[in-house]
Design a protein around this motif. Structure first.
Motif, PDB file in Angstrom:
ATOM      1  N   SER A  74      48.545 -12.463  96.804  1.00  0.00           N
ATOM      2  CA  SER A  74      47.718 -11.590  97.637  1.00  0.00           C
ATOM      3  C   SER A  74      46.297 -11.270  96.659  1.00  0.00           C
ATOM      4  CB  SER A  74      48.390 -10.300  98.011  1.00  0.00           C
ATOM      5  OG  SER A  74      48.556  -9.618  96.434  1.00  0.00           O
ATOM      6  N   ASP A  82      45.392  -5.698 104.834  1.00  0.00           N
ATOM      7  CA  ASP A  82      45.698  -6.448 103.741  1.00  0.00           C
ATOM      8  C   ASP A  82      46.657  -5.848 102.595  1.00  0.00           C
ATOM      9  OD1 ASP A  82      44.385  -8.713 104.958  1.00  0.00           O
ATOM     10  OD2 ASP A  82      42.677  -8.626 103.521  1.00  0.00           O
ATOM     11  N   VAL A 142      50.769  -6.576 102.031  1.00  0.00           N
ATOM     12  CA  VAL A 142      51.308  -6.757 100.615  1.00  0.00           C
ATOM     13  C   VAL A 142      52.382  -5.699 100.336  1.00  0.00           C
ATOM     14  CG1 VAL A 142      51.070  -6.376  98.179  1.00  0.00           C
ATOM     15  CG2 VAL A 142      49.482  -7.855  99.548  1.00  0.00           C
TER      16      VAL A 142
END
Length: 132
Positions: free
Chosen positions: A66, A95, A99
């Motif tokens: 990530s 995002d 994760v």
């Protein structure tokens, strides 16, 4: 070439060199900060959730995977005009949530419950401070 022109050219190259060195040092410093932050998060998760060795390896891989996207998001945020930051902030949240989902998938049900409580407290503290 006249001496004055040579001096101007040398000064211009020296300035460019100084600027590029400074930018490179800042980038390296930011990367070091990110690495330190990731290591701290992994250490904290390992202790609080009693991660196994295999889980630690998986968590490290998730953070490494990530990292480029998160770095790009933060760079976009810093470069964007203030009136466009809200949309970028929404992308950053998506995002981060992705994760988080990957991290939760690595955990067993007991660990997942503990992690959710931690994430909730962290989010509440961040919102209280005006962060997300």
């Amino acid at each position: 070439m006249k001496t004055k022109n040579k001096l101007t050219l040398v000064a211009a190259f020296a300035t460019l060199f100084a600027i590029s060195t400074t930018l490179f040092a800042q980038e390296t410093n930011n990367d070091a900060k990110m690495e330190k932050k990731i290591a701290h998060r992994i250490e904290k998760m390992t202790k609080k959730l009693n991660l196994t060795g295999e889980q630690v390896t998986q968590v490290k891989a998730i953070f490494e995977e990530s990292k480029p996207q998160m770095k790009a998001d933060w760079q976009k945020m810093k470069a964007a005009p203030k009136d466009q930051r809200e949309a970028i902030r929404a992308d950053l949240k998506k995002d981060k949530d992705a994760v988080k989902g990957k991290l939760l998938a690595v955990l067993n049900p007991d660990q997942r419950a503990k992690a959710e409580k931690f994430f909730d407290r962290h989010r509440e503290n961040g919102e209280h401070k005006g962060k997300e």
